[in-house]
Scaffold this motif. Structure first.
Motif, short mmCIF file in Angstrom:
data_model
loop_
_atom_site.label_atom_id
_atom_site.label_comp_id
_atom_site.label_asym_id
_atom_site.label_seq_id
_atom_site.Cartn_x
_atom_site.Cartn_y
_atom_site.Cartn_z
N SER A 60 0.71 -1.43 0.08
CA SER A 60 0.44 0.26 0.09
C SER A 60 0.84 1.38 0.13
CB SER A 60 -0.87 0.37 1.20
OG SER A 60 -1.97 0.98 1.25
N ASP A 61 1.82 1.40 1.32
CA ASP A 61 2.92 2.32 0.80
C ASP A 61 3.56 2.42 -0.13
OD1 ASP A 61 1.98 2.96 3.61
OD2 ASP A 61 4.22 1.90 4.30
N LEU A 62 4.19 1.85 -0.81
CA LEU A 62 4.75 1.63 -2.31
C LEU A 62 3.76 2.25 -3.05
CD1 LEU A 62 6.63 -1.27 -2.63
CD2 LEU A 62 7.17 0.76 -2.16
N GLU A 63 2.78 1.88 -3.44
CA GLU A 63 1.57 1.94 -4.55
C GLU A 63 1.06 3.54 -4.03
OE1 GLU A 63 0.07 1.35 -7.04
OE2 GLU A 63 0.20 -1.19 -7.10
N ASP A 64 0.68 3.96 -3.07
CA ASP A 64 0.89 5.41 -2.59
C ASP A 64 2.03 6.50 -3.34
OD1 ASP A 64 -2.16 4.94 -1.77
OD2 ASP A 64 -0.66 5.24 0.75
#
Length: 223
Positions: A16-20
């Protein structure tokens, strides 16, 4: 720790952090033409054994027919997939792995920014880009008032494995980033958000350096 022992929640948070962050960098034009790569380490860390989530190769993403958020996979300390998947790690995943071993950081961003590209080539033969007197140098963890920041510039000639072999001689653990000449800007930190802040700081420093080169020589009073 084995990969299977890492909690699902930690893995999901990393993705999730990478996508954001990927969406933010893409919106700023710092990952043009689906370039660049991002990664976040998960689980326990030993230099000889660790795991990280990393960007998948573009052609593998297209062949997999996964939705837009299925752009990452997990790799081991060699940069190879550590679970069954149709995806392949980004070509520079071995560089991410080597940087994790050298620096002990927990996240890495590889972006293609304009000023890193221009100045990386301009100062490439020097082996570094020097900056001094800018407040944002502190964002890189350099707090001395008169400190000089040197961003290493590494030749991108040769294979990924050849570049990886150069990293121990080039990486300065006091400077959380480097430029791969013709190949983009790497920034790392304790978490993907700190890595992003450091990427922003370095690009500001590089833009200031570039614009200063355009100024005419300014005489001082009485000279």
């Amino acid at each position: 720790m084995e990969f299977e022992a890492i909690t699902l929640e930690e893995k999901q948070q990393a993705l999730s952090d990478l996508e954001d962050v990927k969406e933010q960098l893409t919106a700023r034009g710092q990952l043009p033409a689906a370039s660049g790569s991002l990664s976040v380490r998960v689980g326990d860390y030993r230099p000889s054994k660790f795991y990280f989530a990393v960007t998948a190769q573009q052609d593998a993403r297209e062949k997999s027919r996964l939705p837009s958020r299925g752009l990452f996979l997990f790799a081991d300390s060699t940069g190879s997939p550590c679970h069954s998947t149709l995806l392949l790690p980004s070509d520079d995943a071995p560089l991410h792995a080597k940087l994790y071993r050298i620096t002990g950081c927990t996240a890495i961003i590889h972006a293609h920014t304009v000023f890193a590209s221009v100045l990386g080539d301009y100062y490439g033969d020097n082996g570094y880009i020097r900056a001094q007197g800018l407040e944002l140098i502190k964002q890189l963890g350099i707090w001395e008032k008169t400190a000089e920041a040197r961003i290493p510039v590494l030749s991108s000639n040769g294979s990924i494995s050849a570049i990886a072999k150069q990293l121990p001689q080039v990486v300065d653990t006091r400077m959380p980033g480097l430029i791969l000449r013709g190949g983009g800007l790497y920034a790392w930190g304790d978490g993907i958000h700190q890595a992003k802040l450091r990427l922003e700081a370095m690009e500001f420093i590089l833009e200031a350096q570039y614009r200063s080169l355009l100024l005419p020589a300014k005489p001082y009073p009485g000279k």
